[in-house]
Design a protein around this motif. Structure first.
Motif, PDB file in Angstrom:
ATOM      1  N   ASN A 217       0.909  -1.154   0.000  1.00 41.26           N
ATOM      2  CA  ASN A 217       0.000   0.000   0.000  1.00 41.26           C
ATOM      3  C   ASN A 217       0.946   1.201   0.000  1.00 41.26           C
ATOM      4  O   ASN A 217       1.249   1.775   1.030  1.00 41.26           O
ATOM      5  CB  ASN A 217      -0.892  -0.010   1.238  1.00 41.26           C
ATOM      6  CG  ASN A 217      -1.764  -1.258   1.274  1.00 41.26           C
ATOM      7  OD1 ASN A 217      -2.369  -1.636   0.276  1.00 41.26           O
ATOM      8  ND2 ASN A 217      -1.808  -1.921   2.413  1.00 41.26           N
ATOM      9  N   LYS A 294       0.804  -3.371  -6.093  1.00 37.40           N
ATOM     10  CA  LYS A 294      -0.546  -3.749  -5.666  1.00 37.40           C
ATOM     11  C   LYS A 294      -1.483  -2.748  -6.327  1.00 37.40           C
ATOM     12  O   LYS A 294      -1.443  -1.557  -6.013  1.00 37.40           O
ATOM     13  CB  LYS A 294      -0.656  -3.664  -4.144  1.00 37.40           C
ATOM     14  CG  LYS A 294      -2.063  -3.872  -3.596  1.00 37.40           C
ATOM     15  CD  LYS A 294      -2.069  -3.867  -2.058  1.00 37.40           C
ATOM     16  CE  LYS A 294      -3.480  -4.035  -1.502  1.00 37.40           C
ATOM     17  NZ  LYS A 294      -3.484  -4.115  -0.031  1.00 37.40           N
ATOM     18  N   GLU A 298      -8.128  -3.623  -2.729  1.00 41.89           N
ATOM     19  CA  GLU A 298      -8.397  -2.986  -1.439  1.00 41.89           C
ATOM     20  C   GLU A 298      -8.275  -1.460  -1.511  1.00 41.89           C
ATOM     21  O   GLU A 298      -7.643  -0.832  -0.676  1.00 41.89           O
ATOM     22  CB  GLU A 298      -7.457  -3.548  -0.366  1.00 41.89           C
ATOM     23  CG  GLU A 298      -7.648  -5.045  -0.160  1.00 41.89           C
ATOM     24  CD  GLU A 298      -6.897  -5.616   1.039  1.00 41.89           C
ATOM     25  OE1 GLU A 298      -5.782  -5.154   1.309  1.00 41.89           O
ATOM     26  OE2 GLU A 298      -7.436  -6.536   1.671  1.00 41.89           O
ATOM     27  N   PHE A 333      -3.350 -10.297  -5.677  1.00 43.96           N
ATOM     28  CA  PHE A 333      -4.229 -10.249  -4.503  1.00 43.96           C
ATOM     29  C   PHE A 333      -5.333  -9.224  -4.750  1.00 43.96           C
ATOM     30  O   PHE A 333      -5.230  -8.067  -4.388  1.00 43.96           O
ATOM     31  CB  PHE A 333      -3.410  -9.890  -3.261  1.00 43.96           C
ATOM     32  CG  PHE A 333      -4.240  -9.758  -2.016  1.00 43.96           C
ATOM     33  CD1 PHE A 333      -4.896 -10.858  -1.483  1.00 43.96           C
ATOM     34  CD2 PHE A 333      -4.376  -8.536  -1.378  1.00 43.96           C
ATOM     35  CE1 PHE A 333      -5.670 -10.741  -0.341  1.00 43.96           C
ATOM     36  CE2 PHE A 333      -5.152  -8.405  -0.225  1.00 43.96           C
ATOM     37  CZ  PHE A 333      -5.796  -9.508   0.290  1.00 43.96           C
ATOM     38  N   PHE A 372      -3.749 -15.446   3.645  1.00 44.82           N
ATOM     39  CA  PHE A 372      -2.773 -15.802   4.681  1.00 44.82           C
ATOM     40  C   PHE A 372      -3.406 -16.419   5.935  1.00 44.82           C
ATOM     41  O   PHE A 372      -2.978 -16.147   7.067  1.00 44.82           O
ATOM     42  CB  PHE A 372      -1.972 -14.563   5.102  1.00 44.82           C
ATOM     43  CG  PHE A 372      -1.093 -13.985   4.027  1.00 44.82           C
ATOM     44  CD1 PHE A 372      -0.352 -14.797   3.182  1.00 44.82           C
ATOM     45  CD2 PHE A 372      -0.975 -12.596   3.887  1.00 44.82           C
ATOM     46  CE1 PHE A 372       0.485 -14.247   2.211  1.00 44.82           C
ATOM     47  CE2 PHE A 372      -0.141 -12.045   2.924  1.00 44.82           C
ATOM     48  CZ  PHE A 372       0.583 -12.870   2.084  1.00 44.82           C
ATOM     49  N   GLU A 393       3.875 -15.795  -2.818  1.00 47.43           N
ATOM     50  CA  GLU A 393       3.978 -14.857  -1.690  1.00 47.43           C
ATOM     51  C   GLU A 393       3.445 -15.520  -0.430  1.00 47.43           C
ATOM     52  O   GLU A 393       2.312 -15.978  -0.405  1.00 47.43           O
ATOM     53  CB  GLU A 393       3.183 -13.578  -1.993  1.00 47.43           C
ATOM     54  CG  GLU A 393       3.207 -12.568  -0.842  1.00 47.43           C
ATOM     55  CD  GLU A 393       2.429 -11.274  -1.147  1.00 47.43           C
ATOM     56  OE1 GLU A 393       2.573 -10.734  -2.262  1.00 47.43           O
ATOM     57  OE2 GLU A 393       1.681 -10.821  -0.262  1.00 47.43           O
ATOM     58  N   GLU A 399       0.343 -12.167  10.951  1.00 46.73           N
ATOM     59  CA  GLU A 399      -0.877 -11.362  11.020  1.00 46.73           C
ATOM     60  C   GLU A 399      -2.071 -12.174  11.507  1.00 46.73           C
ATOM     61  O   GLU A 399      -2.832 -11.724  12.347  1.00 46.73           O
ATOM     62  CB  GLU A 399      -1.180 -10.760   9.638  1.00 46.73           C
ATOM     63  CG  GLU A 399      -2.492  -9.998   9.596  1.00 46.73           C
ATOM     64  CD  GLU A 399      -2.778  -9.370   8.235  1.00 46.73           C
ATOM     65  OE1 GLU A 399      -1.942  -9.498   7.328  1.00 46.73           O
ATOM     66  OE2 GLU A 399      -3.843  -8.744   8.097  1.00 46.73           O
ATOM     67  N   TYR A 400      -2.234 -13.348  10.943  1.00 45.25           N
ATOM     68  CA  TYR A 400      -3.371 -14.204  11.294  1.00 45.25           C
ATOM     69  C   TYR A 400      -2.909 -15.389  12.136  1.00 45.25           C
ATOM     70  O   TYR A 400      -3.656 -16.330  12.337  1.00 45.25           O
ATOM     71  CB  TYR A 400      -4.072 -14.714  10.034  1.00 45.25           C
ATOM     72  CG  TYR A 400      -4.542 -13.609   9.101  1.00 45.25           C
ATOM     73  CD1 TYR A 400      -5.800 -13.034   9.253  1.00 45.25           C
ATOM     74  CD2 TYR A 400      -3.729 -13.135   8.077  1.00 45.25           C
ATOM     75  CE1 TYR A 400      -6.238 -12.026   8.405  1.00 45.25           C
ATOM     76  CE2 TYR A 400      -4.147 -12.127   7.224  1.00 45.25           C
ATOM     77  CZ  TYR A 400      -5.410 -11.576   7.391  1.00 45.25           C
ATOM     78  OH  TYR A 400      -5.837 -10.576   6.549  1.00 45.25           O
ATOM     79  N   HIS A 534      -7.296  -8.313  13.201  1.00 45.31           N
ATOM     80  CA  HIS A 534      -7.060  -9.706  12.805  1.00 45.31           C
ATOM     81  C   HIS A 534      -6.449 -10.540  13.921  1.00 45.31           C
ATOM     82  O   HIS A 534      -5.627 -11.410  13.677  1.00 45.31           O
ATOM     83  CB  HIS A 534      -6.177  -9.769  11.545  1.00 45.31           C
ATOM     84  CG  HIS A 534      -6.833  -9.140  10.361  1.00 45.31           C
ATOM     85  ND1 HIS A 534      -6.170  -8.816   9.212  1.00 45.31           N
ATOM     86  CD2 HIS A 534      -8.123  -8.775  10.156  1.00 45.31           C
ATOM     87  CE1 HIS A 534      -6.999  -8.270   8.340  1.00 45.31           C
ATOM     88  NE2 HIS A 534      -8.196  -8.234   8.896  1.00 45.31           N
TER      89      HIS A 534
END
Ligand code: BDP
Length: 705
Positions: A217, A294, A298, A333, A372, A393, A399-400, A534
């Motif tokens: 991002n 990206k 999103e 993604f 992920f 990737e 994160e999760y 998350h």
């Protein structure tokens, strides 16, 4: 008096390193004195000098690192000579572009370590090859292997072995749990934090050869002259370690910093802007690696804003790179709002573009189709785009997977994806063979890991998170290594060489990912975690910015059963896979239990091959999973005498948090799903002592809402 104080000071300085707790900063490159005197003597006699044949910058790094490593491991300095000393035994480093190493002849990063006469020769196809060889040799010493009579050669199976940093200009790290960004933009380019060099050493030691330094991002700021000077300074630190710098780019940069009115990839001015920008970058950073993008994902801008395809966007950037030796990694993604099943989105957008990408473009695909999660089936794009090199990737940052408080060793997760058989060209068409380019004869290949690195003294927050950085690099180099071999190497180099403790720690690491899945998302549940952050469970989440950001979208619990029907009677996402895979996963009765609720809506009372009903199996997994954390705690307690006291205490404390949160997950999920199943908690497990309403309040507590 003065003399006495001085003496005391000297003594203190001499013993200080032994007293200071291990803060984890040195990662797996500790180079502590080899404890076994006999072994040390053998190593000393084999390494009386280092000779370096040549003056290549990376070769020089290799020699310096070897000196540093040997000094620590052997407890004595080893001199660097211009050529071998005929009366002594030593290590000779040289570059030979046609060295006989395993792997493809085009591969310039391979090395051979061989005994010849009195000496050990480390020969690389390039300076980087020698550097990798040196780290491999040091690893032998660090893990206590014999080094006489060595004859090993190795070369990487994948060409672009990348870390992706999701770091922002303001020093924050998206999904980072180990402090702030290690890049100090306000200090660059004048001050080069020594940490950059240690970062480069760590990466080179595991074969990482590229880093995208900023968040996908992306801020357009990185492309300004002011920032490019800073990036150039970083590239200068990483270059002697064989590492190239890449930038994530903001699609609308020509508008934001270029003053254009459009970012349409077919617009002549836009094309020209990017070409000029690429030239500008290469004039500063001649070995710049390329762009990571990206786009139209999103909320990020992209070529679709102008009615152009991902291929048109990626190819425009590839053209802008022109004759420079750079690539474009274009991320797949993507998931538009309103799709019937997010699982299918990336496939539907990208599969039709196969064959349209220019040769400098690789499409970067996450390991699984959603995002992920702790366990996902492999992404259906693997094997489905034979004309396009695909970068795998994976996420190293957890994160999760419990962020920095849960011990989850990720090599089994990475390997599960790499070993998955897409069957697109018959049995054995593994994801690994798609990614390394061998299945479809691609000239270029890549793998990327989203970094878990930050300014925490130990780099990764959870001390055991270092193993995930390490494992990613080792698998990127050679995905055939077992997760156990990698865990053993890492443990011996980082924590202890005491055999029983090594075995215990490796056992805990090896089982940790499955344990995490059991107490969070067993049987193929996915995306039922806390909103935005998350973290922690929130299976009841039904309202969010988009339906596919809720939990109920994915688990579909109702009075009949649980799970997402992705067969022909449901979203039919299963049809994206080859017939063999469809067959393996398509029948609820025979689908592997790990993927069951990914593809089927299963009745609560449906008997499973384990002999239990779905409900009883689900509850059993939540309970045994949470109890396995207690097992992890006990196993860890047993290694206390063998590991550093501060590190032991740190991991012990984090395991206590993990246990508390495993119970949170367990209670939240069994109590919530029980409202649909209407079944009791099966014996021998005791129902949670708290109510669902009580557990729901924990989300606010732990997520600091
Ligand atoms: C998601 C993260 C988000 C990232 C996104 C991505 O939550 O922060 O921007 O992946 O990969 O998992 O682009």
């Amino acid at each position: 008096m003065l003399l006495r104080s001085l003496l005391l000071l000297l003594i203190l300085v001499a013993v200080a390193p032994r007293c200071v707790a291990d803060d984890g900063y040195r990662l797996w490159l500790k180079y502590d004195l080899v404890a076994d005197a006999g072994q040390r003597a053998q190593y000393r006699s084999a390494a009386q000098f280092i000779a370096r044949n040549g003056s290549d910058a990376v070769l020089k790094t290799a020699a310096t690192e070897l000196q540093r490593g040997l000094q620590g491991l052997l407890g004595q300095p080893v001199p660097l000579m211009a050529k071998p000393e005929s009366t002594k035994r030593g290590i000779v480093l040289s570059i030979d572009p046609s060295a006989n190493v395993s792997g493809s002849s085009a591969n310039r990063e391979g090395f051979r370590i061989a005994s010849q006469g009195r000496n050990i020769l480390v020969t690389g196809r390039s300076g980087a090859g020698v550097l990798y060889g040196v780290f491999a040799l040091l690893r032998q010493l660090q893990t206590g292997q014999v080094i006489s009579g060595l004859n090993v050669s190795s070369s990487p199976r994948i060409q672009y072995r990348m870390l992706n940093h999701w770091d922002n200009p303001n020093g924050t790290v998206e999904r980072g749990y180990a402090g702030s960004s290690i890049w100090k933009w306000n200090e660059l380019p004048q001050r080069l934090d020594p940490r950059y060099t240690d970062y480069a050493r760590a990466n080179a030691s595991i074969g990482i050869n590229g880093v995208a330094i900023n968040n996908v991002n992306a801020s357009a700021r990185y492309l300004t002259p002011e920032y490019l000077e800073k990036v150039k300074a970083l590239a200068g630190v990483l270059r002697p370690y064989g590492i190239r710098v890449y930038l994530s780019v903001f699609w609308a940069a020509p508008k934001v910093i270029g003053g254009l009115t459009t970012a349409d990839p077919l617009d002549a001015q836009v094309k020209q802007w990017w070409a000029a920008k690429a030239d500008e970058i290469y004039s500063q950073i001649p070995d710049f690696g390329g762009f990571l993008v990206k786009a139209n994902s999103e909320g990020e801008p992209g070529p679709q804003d102008y009615g152009r395809s991902h291929a048109e966007g990626a190819n425009m950037l590839a053209t802008a790179l022109g004759a420079h030796d750079g690539i474009v990694m274009w991320r797949a993604f993507v998931y538009k709002a309103g799709s019937s099943d997010r699982f299918k989105q990336a496939y539907e957008e990208f599969k039709p573009l196969d064959g349209q990408f220019s040769p400098k473009v690789l499409v970067q695909v996450k390991n699984g189709p959603i995002d992920f999660q702790a366990r996902e089936p492999f992404h259906p794009l693997f094997g489905a785009m034979p004309k396009t090199p695909l970068v795998l990737e994976v996420q190293i940052t957890q994160e999760y997977l419990g962020m920095a408080t849960h011990l989850v060793y990720l090599a089994p997760l990475f390997k599960e994806c790499l070993n998955a058989d897409t069957q697109t060209k018959g049995p054995g068409s593994t994801v690994a063979k798609v990614v390394d380019g061998s299945l479809d004869q691609h000239r270029i290949s890549g793998i990327a890991g989203v970094a878990n690195i930050g300014t925490d003294r130990n780099w990764t927050g959870h001390p055991m998170g270092q193993a995930n950085w390490y494992a990613f690099g080792r698998l990127a180099w050679d995905y055939t290594l077992t997760s156990k071999v990698i865990a053993t190497e890492w443990t011996k180099m980082t924590l202890t060489r005491e055999p029983q403790s090594v075995a215990t720690i490796v056992d805990v690491m090896e089982k940790s990912r499955d344990i995490y899945v059991r107490y969070t998302t067993p049987l193929g549940l996915h995306h039922i975690m806390g909103q935005n952050i998350h973290y922690g469970p929130e299976p009841w989440l039904a309202q969010a910015g988009r339906p596919d950001w809720t939990a109920v979208y994915y688990h579909k619990a109702d009075s009949a059963g649980l799970g997402f029907n992705r067969t022909a009677t449901g979203s039919n996402a299963l049809a994206l896979y080859s017939p063999g895979v469809q067959q393996a996963w398509g029948n609820a009765k025979t689908c592997p239990l790990n993927y069951l609720l990914w593809f089927h809506h299963v009745g609560w009372q449906q008997p499973l091959p384990t002999g239990r009903t779905l409900w009883n199996e689900l509850a059993t997994r939540y309970y045994t999973g949470a109890d396995s954390v207690t097992w992890m705690q006990q196993r860890w307690a047993s290694v206390r005498p063998a590991v550093d006291a501060a590190l032991f205490a740190d991991v012990t404390a984090r395991l206590a948090i993990q246990r508390r949160e495993a119970l949170w997950w367990r209670d939240a999920c069994v109590l919530y799903f029980q409202t649909y199943s209407k079944q009791p908690i099966p014996a021998p497990f005791a129902p949670p002592a708290r109510t669902l309403a009580e557990v729901k309040t924990l989300v606010d507590l732990y997520q600091l809402k």
